[in-house]
Scaffold this motif. Structure first.
Motif, PDB file in Angstrom:
ATOM      1  N   LEU A   1      46.919 -88.605 -19.504  1.00 18.65           N
ATOM      2  CA  LEU A   1      45.482 -88.738 -19.765  1.00 18.65           C
ATOM      3  C   LEU A   1      44.681 -88.125 -18.625  1.00 18.65           C
ATOM      4  N   LEU A   2      45.103 -88.382 -17.392  1.00 17.55           N
ATOM      5  CA  LEU A   2      44.404 -87.830 -16.230  1.00 17.55           C
ATOM      6  C   LEU A   2      44.406 -86.308 -16.267  1.00 17.55           C
ATOM      7  N   LEU A   3      45.534 -85.703 -16.615  1.00 16.46           N
ATOM      8  CA  LEU A   3      45.610 -84.244 -16.706  1.00 16.46           C
ATOM      9  C   LEU A   3      44.649 -83.700 -17.759  1.00 16.46           C
ATOM     10  N   ARG A   4      44.563 -84.391 -18.895  1.00 21.82           N
ATOM     11  CA  ARG A   4      43.675 -83.929 -19.966  1.00 21.82           C
ATOM     12  C   ARG A   4      42.212 -84.097 -19.578  1.00 21.82           C
ATOM     13  N   VAL A   5      41.889 -85.206 -18.918  1.00 17.17           N
ATOM     14  CA  VAL A   5      40.515 -85.419 -18.443  1.00 17.17           C
ATOM     15  C   VAL A   5      40.117 -84.304 -17.484  1.00 17.17           C
ATOM     16  N   ASN A   6      40.969 -84.027 -16.512  1.00 25.42           N
ATOM     17  CA  ASN A   6      40.656 -82.994 -15.530  1.00 25.42           C
ATOM     18  C   ASN A   6      40.562 -81.608 -16.164  1.00 25.42           C
ATOM     19  N   ALA A   7      41.424 -81.334 -17.147  1.00 26.63           N
ATOM     20  CA  ALA A   7      41.380 -80.031 -17.819  1.00 26.63           C
ATOM     21  C   ALA A   7      40.046 -79.832 -18.523  1.00 26.63           C
ATOM     22  N   ILE A   8      39.550 -80.876 -19.189  1.00 20.51           N
ATOM     23  CA  ILE A   8      38.266 -80.766 -19.883  1.00 20.51           C
ATOM     24  C   ILE A   8      37.125 -80.616 -18.890  1.00 20.51           C
ATOM     25  N   LEU A   9      37.149 -81.390 -17.815  1.00 16.70           N
ATOM     26  CA  LEU A   9      36.056 -81.331 -16.842  1.00 16.70           C
ATOM     27  C   LEU A   9      36.025 -80.001 -16.099  1.00 16.70           C
ATOM     28  N   ARG A  10      37.192 -79.364 -15.935  1.00 11.80           N
ATOM     29  CA  ARG A  10      37.216 -78.073 -15.233  1.00 11.80           C
ATOM     30  C   ARG A  10      36.553 -76.967 -16.036  1.00 11.80           C
ATOM     31  N   ARG A  11      36.351 -77.186 -17.340  1.00  9.76           N
ATOM     32  CA  ARG A  11      35.700 -76.148 -18.154  1.00  9.76           C
ATOM     33  C   ARG A  11      34.240 -75.978 -17.787  1.00  9.76           C
ATOM     34  N   ALA A  12      33.590 -77.037 -17.345  1.00  6.22           N
ATOM     35  CA  ALA A  12      32.140 -77.012 -17.132  1.00  6.22           C
ATOM     36  C   ALA A  12      31.685 -75.892 -16.202  1.00  6.22           C
ATOM     37  N   PRO A  13      32.300 -75.672 -15.015  1.00  2.00           N
ATOM     38  CA  PRO A  13      31.834 -74.583 -14.159  1.00  2.00           C
ATOM     39  C   PRO A  13      31.959 -73.223 -14.818  1.00  2.00           C
ATOM     40  N   ALA A  14      33.017 -73.026 -15.601  1.00  2.00           N
ATOM     41  CA  ALA A  14      33.225 -71.724 -16.233  1.00  2.00           C
ATOM     42  C   ALA A  14      32.086 -71.382 -17.172  1.00  2.00           C
ATOM     43  N   GLU A  15      31.482 -72.408 -17.790  1.00  2.00           N
ATOM     44  CA  GLU A  15      30.412 -72.144 -18.729  1.00  2.00           C
ATOM     45  C   GLU A  15      29.146 -71.665 -18.023  1.00  2.00           C
ATOM     46  N   GLN A  16      29.083 -71.859 -16.696  1.00  2.00           N
ATOM     47  CA  GLN A  16      27.893 -71.468 -15.957  1.00  2.00           C
ATOM     48  C   GLN A  16      27.975 -70.042 -15.421  1.00  2.00           C
ATOM     49  N   VAL A  17      29.177 -69.422 -15.538  1.00  2.00           N
ATOM     50  CA  VAL A  17      29.337 -68.065 -15.033  1.00  2.00           C
ATOM     51  C   VAL A  17      28.541 -67.098 -15.899  1.00  2.00           C
ATOM     52  N   GLN A  18      27.758 -66.249 -15.266  1.00  2.00           N
ATOM     53  CA  GLN A  18      26.929 -65.319 -16.016  1.00  2.00           C
ATOM     54  C   GLN A  18      27.776 -64.262 -16.702  1.00  2.00           C
ATOM     55  N   ASN A  19      27.534 -64.081 -17.955  1.00  7.68           N
ATOM     56  CA  ASN A  19      28.244 -63.079 -18.733  1.00  7.68           C
ATOM     57  C   ASN A  19      27.594 -61.727 -18.516  1.00  7.68           C
ATOM     58  N   GLN A  20      28.400 -60.684 -18.323  1.00  7.54           N
ATOM     59  CA  GLN A  20      27.868 -59.357 -18.034  1.00  7.54           C
ATOM     60  C   GLN A  20      27.553 -58.559 -19.299  1.00  7.54           C
ATOM     61  N   GLY A  21      27.865 -59.106 -20.462  1.00  3.82           N
ATOM     62  CA  GLY A  21      27.596 -58.433 -21.717  1.00  3.82           C
ATOM     63  C   GLY A  21      26.191 -58.740 -22.218  1.00  3.82           C
ATOM     64  N   PRO A  22      25.985 -58.625 -23.532  1.00  4.44           N
ATOM     65  CA  PRO A  22      24.666 -58.896 -24.107  1.00  4.44           C
ATOM     66  C   PRO A  22      24.210 -60.317 -23.808  1.00  4.44           C
ATOM     67  N   LYS A  23      22.899 -60.484 -23.645  1.00  2.71           N
ATOM     68  CA  LYS A  23      22.346 -61.811 -23.348  1.00  2.71           C
ATOM     69  C   LYS A  23      22.288 -62.667 -24.600  1.00  2.71           C
TER      70      LYS A  23
END
Length: 233
Positions: A112-134
């Motif tokens: 359960l701890l591994l799955r919780v951490n895996a889901i929470l680690r996604r959040a920073p990735a969603e903030q990375v600016q995409n270099q393609g179309p806005k």
């Protein structure tokens, strides 16, 4: 977000399991609140925001699948469902209701701890600016890449955390097929056919929000032998 900064909500009508999970997650650095049933969870959620919800399916009164489906109408907080049922159809039912992951009982707390951490680690990735179309245009639907928001006309289309992550992945690779195995890896899941099937369920749910006819998708296409591909206008 550091995983240890996250505030988790446990919803389980079994006091023994609820207390054990709360103590275990607190020992691993989380701030943890607990609810004894769906009604109690609603009361807590009306006044607090959480980074992730861990919810039992088989509860007295309103069950976890029904509560998940109702919460998805107003929030995108990630949800992990816990249940004694391990059958494929039961897992699919939970995922279709809007859950981000599904863990059959009995389970090892560390899993359960591994799955919780895996889901929470996604959040920073969603903030990375995409270099393609806005903005990606998908017929009457548009997806704001930087904000991670989907709109249809003036209405915001609510996405779950997993759906948001899938849109981020596809928007970075428009016109390029992404295999089911790669999607499982990018979502931070363990491998295997069960997880690939779970991805299929999430794709089906996402198509319902994008496509005029989800059974004949125009924008979120299936590429035979290669995976799924986002093909905006």
């Amino acid at each position: 977000m550091m995983e240890s900064d996250a505030h988790l909500l446990i919803v389980d009508d079994d006091e023994r399991i609820r207390v054990l999970l709360q103590k275990f997650l607190i020992r691993n650095g989380f701030l943890v609140s607990a609810a004894r049933d769906a009604a109690h969870a609603r009361k807590i959620l009306s006044g607090l925001e959480f980074d992730l919800i861990i919810m039992d399916v088989m509860m007295q009164g309103e069950d976890g699948v029904t509560l998940t489906r109702n919460l998805r109408e107003t929030m995108k907080t990630p949800i992990i469902l816990l249940t004694a049922r391990g059958e494929t159809e039961d897992r699919i039912q939970g995922l279709e209701a809007g859950a981000d992951d599904y863990l059959p009982k009995p389970f090892e707390p560390r899993e359960l701890l591994l799955r919780v951490n895996a889901i929470l680690r996604r959040a920073p990735a969603e903030q990375v600016q995409n270099q393609g179309p806005k903005v990606l245009n998908l017929g009457p639907v548009r997806y704001d890449v930087e904000r991670g928001e989907m709109w249809q006309g003036e209405g915001l289309v609510r996405l779950t955390a997993t759906e948001s992550q899938l849109m981020r992945i596809f928007s970075e690779k428009c016109g390029t097929p992404v295999s089911r195995a790669q999607l499982v890896e990018d979502l931070g899941r363990s491998g295997g056919q069960a997880q690939e099937r779970a991805v299929d369920v999430q794709i089906t749910r996402l198509r319902r929000k994008i496509e005029a006819d989800p059974k004949q998708p125009r924008y979120l296409q299936t590429v035979r032998g290669e995976g799924y591909m986002l093909a905006p206008d």
